[in-house]
Design an enzyme around this catalytic site. Structure first.
Site, mmCIF file in Angstrom:
data_model
loop_
_atom_site.group_PDB
_atom_site.id
_atom_site.type_symbol
_atom_site.label_atom_id
_atom_site.label_comp_id
_atom_site.label_asym_id
_atom_site.label_seq_id
_atom_site.Cartn_x
_atom_site.Cartn_y
_atom_site.Cartn_z
ATOM 1 N N ALA A 67 0.846 -1.186 0.000
ATOM 2 C CA ALA A 67 0.000 0.000 0.000
ATOM 3 C C ALA A 67 0.889 1.246 0.000
ATOM 4 O O ALA A 67 2.087 1.184 0.296
ATOM 5 C CB ALA A 67 -0.926 0.006 1.204
ATOM 6 N N GLY A 112 -0.071 -5.298 0.966
ATOM 7 C CA GLY A 112 -1.276 -5.345 0.155
ATOM 8 C C GLY A 112 -1.103 -6.145 -1.116
ATOM 9 O O GLY A 112 -2.076 -6.701 -1.648
ATOM 10 N N GLU A 115 -1.627 -9.659 -0.142
ATOM 11 C CA GLU A 115 -3.060 -9.834 0.116
ATOM 12 C C GLU A 115 -3.874 -9.871 -1.170
ATOM 13 O O GLU A 115 -4.882 -10.587 -1.264
ATOM 14 C CB GLU A 115 -3.545 -8.719 1.051
ATOM 15 C CG GLU A 115 -2.992 -8.889 2.464
ATOM 16 C CD GLU A 115 -3.118 -7.639 3.316
ATOM 17 O OE1 GLU A 115 -3.527 -7.765 4.483
ATOM 18 O OE2 GLU A 115 -2.785 -6.539 2.826
ATOM 19 N N GLU A 135 3.941 -5.656 7.629
ATOM 20 C CA GLU A 135 3.250 -4.520 8.280
ATOM 21 C C GLU A 135 3.703 -4.239 9.700
ATOM 22 O O GLU A 135 3.710 -3.085 10.141
ATOM 23 C CB GLU A 135 1.725 -4.763 8.262
ATOM 24 C CG GLU A 135 1.074 -4.602 6.899
ATOM 25 C CD GLU A 135 1.068 -5.872 6.078
ATOM 26 O OE1 GLU A 135 0.375 -5.913 5.053
ATOM 27 O OE2 GLU A 135 1.756 -6.845 6.466
#
Length: 261
Positions: A67, A112, A115, A135
């Site tokens: 992200a 992300g 994911e 993260e």
């Protein structure tokens, strides 16, 4: 199909290609990308011509490197929760597409990006891939489904190891633990994904789509309920023209000609 700023949609035959198109930013996910993905997935879901979807990132360095940290860094707790909810909504939409999805994972797939790959049904990786959920090194947790999909895919203990340490792993280790289905040379990645897509396309579309539904829903049910769901859906297939065609073709020793009906 609509034209977007940061993603690309292309259709070749019955395959839809969904590409995150920010190579200079290593295809980082920001709010605009997520909103565009949300719209694109609605179009794909409603397009009867698309029967398999391949998801990838533009360029050679990254699938999705994560992200956008600059965008996230100034968020309040409420804004952080809202951003996570947006990502989870979009990735659940991807996961719940009626069409089978294949992630062609090139280069970095971090946070992300990992994911996004996890939300696809099947993952084919380039030998250059590095994947992980880093993260915790930023003071946060995975927020787009990583804590849940990763543990369901590779098991709770391995998911905890990867998330708690925040380490990135290479393609061969990811294949070993079942995080990716297959690893190929970078130049073979898209060809391998397309070969797999075409193998899927040889089969009855409704049967493939319902197999996906029963597998995914069944994982969340007690076994006896899941078996009932399987039996119900198995019976439903006998109401389709493709079931008649598939079994007739087998008996007559010829190739099936499925119509998706």
């Amino acid at each position: 199909m609509k034209t977007f700023n940061k993603i690309l949609i292309d259709i070749k035959g019955k395959i839809g290609y969904l590409t995150i198109n920010q190579p200079k930013a290593l295809n980082a996910l920001d709010s605009e990308v997520l909103q565009e993905l949300n719209e694109a997935l609605t179009e794909i879901q409603n397009n009867a011509d698309i029967q398999v979807v391949i998801v990838t990132g533009a360029g050679e360095k990254a699938f999705v490197a994560g992200a956008n940290i600059k965008e996230m860094s100034q968020k309040t707790p409420i804004e952080g929760m809202t951003f996570s909810e947006l990502g989870n909504h979009v990735f659940s939409k991807l996961s719940n597409l009626k069409q089978p999805t294949i992630a062609a994972v090139n280069g970095f797939a971090l946070g992300g990006g990992s994911e996004l790959a996890l939300a696809c049904d099947i993952r084919i990786a380039s030998e250059t891939m590095k994947i992980g959920q880093p993260e915790v090194a930023l003071g946060i947790i995975p927020g787009f489904g990583g804590t849940q999909r990763l543990s369901r895919l590779v098991g709770v203990a391995k998911a905890k190891e990867l998330i708690f340490t925040g380490k990135n792993i290479k393609a061969d280790e990811a294949e070993k633990i079942g995080l990716v289905n297959k690893v190929v040379a970078p130049e073979e990645l898209m060809t391998e994904a397309e070969t797999l897509a075409n193998q899927i396309l040889k089969n009855a579309p409704f049967a493939v789509q319902q197999s996906k539904v029963v597998i995914d829903k069944g994982l969340e049910l007690p076994l006896d309920h899941a078996l009932t769901l399987e039996a119900d859906t198995f019976g439903l297939c006998f109401a389709t023209e493709d079931q008649t065609e598939g079994m007739s073709a087998f008996i007559e020793k010829r190739s099936s000609k499925f119509k998706g009906q």
